[in-house]
Design a protein around this motif. Structure first.
Motif, PDB file in Angstrom:
ATOM      1  N   SER A 204      47.270  34.333  37.385  1.00  0.00           N
ATOM      2  CA  SER A 204      46.176  34.892  36.589  1.00  0.00           C
ATOM      3  C   SER A 204      45.140  33.835  36.250  1.00  0.00           C
ATOM      4  O   SER A 204      43.928  34.084  36.295  1.00  0.00           O
ATOM      5  N   ARG A 205      45.601  32.629  35.925  1.00  0.00           N
ATOM      6  CA  ARG A 205      44.678  31.532  35.609  1.00  0.00           C
ATOM      7  C   ARG A 205      43.879  31.110  36.831  1.00  0.00           C
ATOM      8  O   ARG A 205      42.678  30.820  36.739  1.00  0.00           O
ATOM      9  N   ALA A 206      44.526  31.072  37.983  1.00  0.00           N
ATOM     10  CA  ALA A 206      43.841  30.665  39.211  1.00  0.00           C
ATOM     11  C   ALA A 206      42.758  31.661  39.596  1.00  0.00           C
ATOM     12  O   ALA A 206      41.719  31.283  40.161  1.00  0.00           O
ATOM     13  N   LEU A 207      42.969  32.941  39.302  1.00  0.00           N
ATOM     14  CA  LEU A 207      41.979  33.968  39.641  1.00  0.00           C
ATOM     15  C   LEU A 207      40.629  33.695  38.993  1.00  0.00           C
ATOM     16  O   LEU A 207      39.585  33.963  39.592  1.00  0.00           O
ATOM     17  N   ALA A 208      40.665  33.162  37.786  1.00  0.00           N
ATOM     18  CA  ALA A 208      39.431  33.024  37.014  1.00  0.00           C
ATOM     19  C   ALA A 208      38.878  31.606  36.995  1.00  0.00           C
ATOM     20  O   ALA A 208      37.869  31.360  36.328  1.00  0.00           O
ATOM     21  N   GLU A 209      39.512  30.673  37.716  1.00  0.00           N
ATOM     22  CA  GLU A 209      39.065  29.286  37.641  1.00  0.00           C
ATOM     23  C   GLU A 209      37.655  29.120  38.206  1.00  0.00           C
ATOM     24  O   GLU A 209      37.315  29.657  39.258  1.00  0.00           O
ATOM     25  N   PHE A 210      36.843  28.354  37.483  1.00  0.00           N
ATOM     26  CA  PHE A 210      35.458  28.127  37.902  1.00  0.00           C
ATOM     27  C   PHE A 210      35.099  26.639  37.895  1.00  0.00           C
ATOM     28  O   PHE A 210      34.623  26.103  38.887  1.00  0.00           O
ATOM     29  N   GLY A 211      35.350  25.963  36.781  1.00  0.00           N
ATOM     30  CA  GLY A 211      34.881  24.591  36.605  1.00  0.00           C
ATOM     31  C   GLY A 211      35.350  23.633  37.670  1.00  0.00           C
ATOM     32  O   GLY A 211      34.563  22.855  38.215  1.00  0.00           O
ATOM     33  N   ALA A 212      36.660  23.669  37.987  1.00  0.00           N
ATOM     34  CA  ALA A 212      37.188  22.744  38.985  1.00  0.00           C
ATOM     35  C   ALA A 212      36.819  23.170  40.395  1.00  0.00           C
ATOM     36  O   ALA A 212      36.604  22.331  41.275  1.00  0.00           O
ATOM     37  N   VAL A 213      36.731  24.479  40.614  1.00  0.00           N
ATOM     38  CA  VAL A 213      36.519  25.004  41.966  1.00  0.00           C
ATOM     39  C   VAL A 213      35.072  24.861  42.419  1.00  0.00           C
ATOM     40  O   VAL A 213      34.793  24.551  43.582  1.00  0.00           O
ATOM     41  N   VAL A 214      34.127  25.061  41.509  1.00  0.00           N
ATOM     42  CA  VAL A 214      32.719  25.098  41.905  1.00  0.00           C
ATOM     43  C   VAL A 214      32.255  23.763  42.489  1.00  0.00           C
ATOM     44  O   VAL A 214      31.322  23.723  43.302  1.00  0.00           O
ATOM     45  N   LEU A 215      32.911  22.675  42.129  1.00  0.00           N
ATOM     46  CA  LEU A 215      32.515  21.364  42.623  1.00  0.00           C
ATOM     47  C   LEU A 215      33.074  21.045  44.007  1.00  0.00           C
ATOM     48  O   LEU A 215      32.543  20.193  44.719  1.00  0.00           O
ATOM     49  N   VAL A 216      34.147  21.724  44.392  1.00  0.00           N
ATOM     50  CA  VAL A 216      34.812  21.374  45.659  1.00  0.00           C
ATOM     51  C   VAL A 216      34.768  22.502  46.688  1.00  0.00           C
ATOM     52  O   VAL A 216      35.196  22.315  47.823  1.00  0.00           O
ATOM     53  N   ALA A 217      34.256  23.674  46.299  1.00  0.00           N
ATOM     54  CA  ALA A 217      34.169  24.793  47.238  1.00  0.00           C
ATOM     55  C   ALA A 217      32.816  24.759  47.943  1.00  0.00           C
ATOM     56  O   ALA A 217      31.801  24.353  47.385  1.00  0.00           O
ATOM     57  N   GLY A 218      32.810  25.170  49.196  1.00  0.00           N
ATOM     58  CA  GLY A 218      31.561  25.189  49.953  1.00  0.00           C
ATOM     59  C   GLY A 218      30.651  26.329  49.575  1.00  0.00           C
ATOM     60  O   GLY A 218      29.458  26.311  49.892  1.00  0.00           O
ATOM     61  N   ASN A 219      31.225  27.351  48.874  1.00  0.00           N
ATOM     62  CA  ASN A 219      30.456  28.518  48.428  1.00  0.00           C
ATOM     63  C   ASN A 219      29.770  29.229  49.589  1.00  0.00           C
ATOM     64  O   ASN A 219      28.662  29.762  49.433  1.00  0.00           O
ATOM     65  N   ILE A 220      30.427  29.247  50.740  1.00  0.00           N
ATOM     66  CA  ILE A 220      29.904  29.963  51.904  1.00  0.00           C
ATOM     67  C   ILE A 220      30.414  31.403  51.850  1.00  0.00           C
ATOM     68  O   ILE A 220      31.627  31.620  51.827  1.00  0.00           O
ATOM     69  N   PRO A 221      29.535  32.401  51.800  1.00  0.00           N
ATOM     70  CA  PRO A 221      29.973  33.791  51.705  1.00  0.00           C
ATOM     71  C   PRO A 221      30.938  34.159  52.827  1.00  0.00           C
ATOM     72  O   PRO A 221      30.695  33.879  53.993  1.00  0.00           O
ATOM     73  N   GLY A 222      32.050  34.762  52.428  1.00  0.00           N
ATOM     74  CA  GLY A 222      33.052  35.190  53.388  1.00  0.00           C
ATOM     75  C   GLY A 222      34.007  34.107  53.825  1.00  0.00           C
ATOM     76  O   GLY A 222      34.982  34.390  54.525  1.00  0.00           O
ATOM     77  N   LYS A 223      33.765  32.850  53.427  1.00  0.00           N
ATOM     78  CA  LYS A 223      34.615  31.741  53.860  1.00  0.00           C
ATOM     79  C   LYS A 223      35.149  30.923  52.687  1.00  0.00           C
ATOM     80  O   LYS A 223      36.348  30.696  52.580  1.00  0.00           O
ATOM     81  N   THR A 224      34.268  30.472  51.828  1.00  0.00           N
ATOM     82  CA  THR A 224      34.708  29.645  50.697  1.00  0.00           C
ATOM     83  C   THR A 224      34.117  30.109  49.370  1.00  0.00           C
ATOM     84  O   THR A 224      34.239  29.403  48.364  1.00  0.00           O
ATOM     85  N   LEU A 225      33.478  31.250  49.348  1.00  0.00           N
ATOM     86  CA  LEU A 225      32.906  31.780  48.104  1.00  0.00           C
ATOM     87  C   LEU A 225      33.962  32.599  47.382  1.00  0.00           C
ATOM     88  O   LEU A 225      34.374  33.661  47.858  1.00  0.00           O
ATOM     89  N   ILE A 226      34.418  32.113  46.229  1.00  0.00           N
ATOM     90  CA  ILE A 226      35.425  32.832  45.462  1.00  0.00           C
ATOM     91  C   ILE A 226      34.762  33.653  44.358  1.00  0.00           C
ATOM     92  O   ILE A 226      33.572  33.514  44.078  1.00  0.00           O
ATOM     93  N   ALA A 227      35.555  34.490  43.720  1.00  0.00           N
ATOM     94  CA  ALA A 227      35.011  35.497  42.807  1.00  0.00           C
ATOM     95  C   ALA A 227      34.277  34.888  41.618  1.00  0.00           C
ATOM     96  O   ALA A 227      33.195  35.362  41.247  1.00  0.00           O
ATOM     97  N   SER A 228      34.829  33.848  40.999  1.00  0.00           N
ATOM     98  CA  SER A 228      34.186  33.282  39.813  1.00  0.00           C
ATOM     99  C   SER A 228      32.825  32.689  40.149  1.00  0.00           C
ATOM    100  O   SER A 228      31.867  32.820  39.377  1.00  0.00           O
ATOM    101  N   VAL A 229      32.716  32.026  41.301  1.00  0.00           N
ATOM    102  CA  VAL A 229      31.430  31.469  41.723  1.00  0.00           C
ATOM    103  C   VAL A 229      30.462  32.580  42.101  1.00  0.00           C
ATOM    104  O   VAL A 229      29.261  32.488  41.836  1.00  0.00           O
ATOM    105  N   TYR A 230      30.993  33.646  42.704  1.00  0.00           N
ATOM    106  CA  TYR A 230      30.153  34.805  43.037  1.00  0.00           C
ATOM    107  C   TYR A 230      29.584  35.425  41.764  1.00  0.00           C
ATOM    108  O   TYR A 230      28.395  35.782  41.712  1.00  0.00           O
ATOM    109  N   ILE A 231      30.413  35.554  40.735  1.00  0.00           N
ATOM    110  CA  ILE A 231      29.951  36.111  39.465  1.00  0.00           C
ATOM    111  C   ILE A 231      28.846  35.250  38.866  1.00  0.00           C
ATOM    112  O   ILE A 231      27.825  35.763  38.381  1.00  0.00           O
ATOM    113  N   PHE A 232      29.034  33.934  38.914  1.00  0.00           N
ATOM    114  CA  PHE A 232      28.017  33.014  38.407  1.00  0.00           C
ATOM    115  C   PHE A 232      26.704  33.181  39.170  1.00  0.00           C
ATOM    116  O   PHE A 232      25.623  33.184  38.579  1.00  0.00           O
TER     117      PHE A 232
END
Length: 271
Positions: A204-232
């Motif tokens: 449940s905690r991993a589902l909502a993680e944003f702070g640590a993930v946003v710095l290391v994820a590529g945020n590429i739609p369909g590949k590395t874009l996760i839900a919390s970053v998408y919401i942001f």
């Protein structure tokens, strides 16, 4: 009599303050998310939820959260076992460091991963020579999720190991059972409620993680874009209804997980 009345009034005021605090900080924000997601009606809500980018972000988040949870279950169970069953120099320090992800800002955790595993680091450079990248790809997201959820399984297992009656373990050995059989039939069933509840909380905690993930994820739609970053991103695009719709999915899933955790704990206390 006046003393009794004052005591009752103080008790009523204390309970009312606690309830007001709970309503303002928990209930109203949750109600606000649900109402915001349905503000324009069911049809826009469904369109936001079924949007391809949103759906892919949610599915990727669930997949990577499951991976990090499985790893945390394996590592957390072993670490909890070692910290309880063995005595060695530095044990207390290691035990206190388990809670570091709770005290450390998650953005700092993401920066640590970026510095240790990034392209300019020793590990990142070695990985690049071997033909794969860690940071800005799924492995970095999983590592960030593992970091922020690291304590849950360990802290779930430790109290159960401390409460375990060693006479049952000794009786198993006396009856001729091997260490493996004793662990599987005597020790592991006692640890299982803690493993399950810790795993669900970590997921449940991993589902909502944003702070640590946003710095290391590529945020590429369909590949590395996760839900919390998408919401942001949706909030930055002034699409609060779309952000709230995806948030409702994660929030509802978290409620279901929390209910399952409470059920496991209730069954454990009922035994």
């Amino acid at each position: 009599m006046n003393f009794i009345m004052r005591g009752r009034l103080w008790s009523f005021g204390f309970r009312s303050t606690i309830m007001l605090y709970f309503i303002l900080l928990v209930v109203l924000p949750i109600v606000g998310v649900y109402s915001q997601s349905l503000k324009l009606g069911w049809s826009p809500f469904w369109e936001s939820v079924t949007d391809q980018l949103a759906w892919e972000a949610v599915l990727l988040t669930i997949k990577l959260s499951l991976v990090s949870t499985v790893i945390n279950v394996l590592l957390g169970t072993m670490i909890g076992w070692v910290l309880i069953r063995y005595r060695f120099p530095g044990r207390r320090l290691l035990n206190s460091l388990v809670d570091l992800p709770f005290a450390l800002p998650t953005a700092v955790g993401g920066l640590m991963i970026l510095l240790l595993l990034g392209p300019n680091s020793l590990v990142g450079g070695l990985a690049d020579k071997l033909g794969f990248e860690i940071v800005f790809h799924e492995p970095a997201i999983v590592i960030a999720m593992i970091f922020v959820t690291f304590p849950f399984v360990i802290r779930g297992v430790q109290p159960l190991l401390e409460e375990l009656d060693k006479s049952e373990e000794e009786a198993s050995y006396t009856l001729g059972a091997s260490k493996t059989r004793t662990f599987l039939q005597v020790i592991f069933p006692s640890m299982l409620p803690g493993i399950i509840s810790g795993a669900m909380l970590a997921f449940s905690r991993a589902l909502a993680e944003f702070g640590a993930v946003v710095l290391v994820a590529g945020n590429i739609p369909g590949k590395t874009l996760i839900a919390s970053v998408y919401i942001f991103g949706e909030i930055e695009s002034d699409n609060t209804q779309g952000a709230a719709a995806v948030s409702v999915l994660l929030l509802t899933l978290s409620f279901l997980i929390l209910g399952a955790v409470n059920l496991v704990q209730a069954r454990r206390q009922g035994k």
